[in-house]
Design a protein around this motif. Structure first.
Motif, PDB file in Angstrom:
ATOM      1  N   ALA A   1       0.960  -1.138  -0.147  1.00  0.00           N
ATOM      2  CA  ALA A   1      -0.096  -0.034  -0.128  1.00  0.00           C
ATOM      3  C   ALA A   1       0.949   1.267   0.028  1.00  0.00           C
ATOM      4  N   LEU A   2       2.112   1.257   0.783  1.00  0.00           N
ATOM      5  CA  LEU A   2       3.051   2.521   0.950  1.00  0.00           C
ATOM      6  C   LEU A   2       3.565   2.633  -0.500  1.00  0.00           C
ATOM      7  N   SER A   3       4.070   1.435  -0.953  1.00  0.00           N
ATOM      8  CA  SER A   3       4.749   1.515  -2.306  1.00  0.00           C
ATOM      9  C   SER A   3       4.040   2.101  -3.501  1.00  0.00           C
ATOM     10  N   ALA A   4       2.672   1.942  -3.225  1.00  0.00           N
ATOM     11  CA  ALA A   4       1.745   2.351  -4.363  1.00  0.00           C
ATOM     12  C   ALA A   4       1.689   4.078  -4.287  1.00  0.00           C
ATOM     13  N   LEU A   5       1.977   4.404  -3.047  1.00  0.00           N
ATOM     14  CA  LEU A   5       1.695   5.906  -3.303  1.00  0.00           C
ATOM     15  C   LEU A   5       2.693   6.877  -3.976  1.00  0.00           C
ATOM     16  N   THR A   6       2.505   7.783  -4.306  1.00  0.00           N
ATOM     17  CA  THR A   6       3.366   8.581  -4.741  1.00  0.00           C
ATOM     18  C   THR A   6       4.267   9.441  -4.021  1.00  0.00           C
ATOM     19  N   ASP A   7       5.384   9.946  -4.464  1.00  0.00           N
ATOM     20  CA  ASP A   7       6.381  10.445  -3.548  1.00  0.00           C
ATOM     21  C   ASP A   7       5.719  11.730  -2.681  1.00  0.00           C
ATOM     22  N   ARG A   8       4.783  12.437  -3.393  1.00  0.00           N
ATOM     23  CA  ARG A   8       4.055  13.527  -2.689  1.00  0.00           C
ATOM     24  C   ARG A   8       3.289  13.069  -1.824  1.00  0.00           C
TER      25      ARG A   8
ATOM     26  N   SER B   1       9.435   8.775   3.331  1.00  0.00           N
ATOM     27  CA  SER B   1      10.083   8.734   1.943  1.00  0.00           C
ATOM     28  C   SER B   1      10.101   7.426   1.311  1.00  0.00           C
ATOM     29  N   ARG B   2      10.245   7.211   0.154  1.00  0.00           N
ATOM     30  CA  ARG B   2      10.330   5.940  -0.453  1.00  0.00           C
ATOM     31  C   ARG B   2      11.380   5.115   0.297  1.00  0.00           C
ATOM     32  N   GLY B   3      12.490   5.818   0.895  1.00  0.00           N
ATOM     33  CA  GLY B   3      13.629   4.929   1.269  1.00  0.00           C
ATOM     34  C   GLY B   3      13.128   4.629   2.914  1.00  0.00           C
TER      35      GLY B   3
END
Length: 68
Positions: free
Chosen positions: A43-50, A58-60
């Protein structure tokens, strides 16, 4: 008339049964925790950076947040 004593405990049998039950409980808990982390990670990986920035990630930092 025959009688038999029902107050004696059977040593060891309760311990083995408890260990088997505990093993399966721990295994099931581990699978449930893994699945919850997998769902959250996806679910978190599907979100955009914004969108991640809006919730303070953050993605990292996704793996750190999930607590791998």
């Amino acid at each position: 008339m025959a009688t038999f004593d029902t107050t004696r405990t059977t040593y060891g049998s309760a311990t083995v049964a408890g260990q088997v039950t505990r093993f399966f409980h721990n295994a099931l808990s581990a699978v449930q925790n893994w699945n919850e982390a997998r769902i959250t990670r996806n679910a978190l990986s599907a979100l955009t950076d914004r969108e991640l920035e809006d919730i303070g990630l953050s993605r990292g930092s996704i793996e750190t947040f999930i607590g791998r």
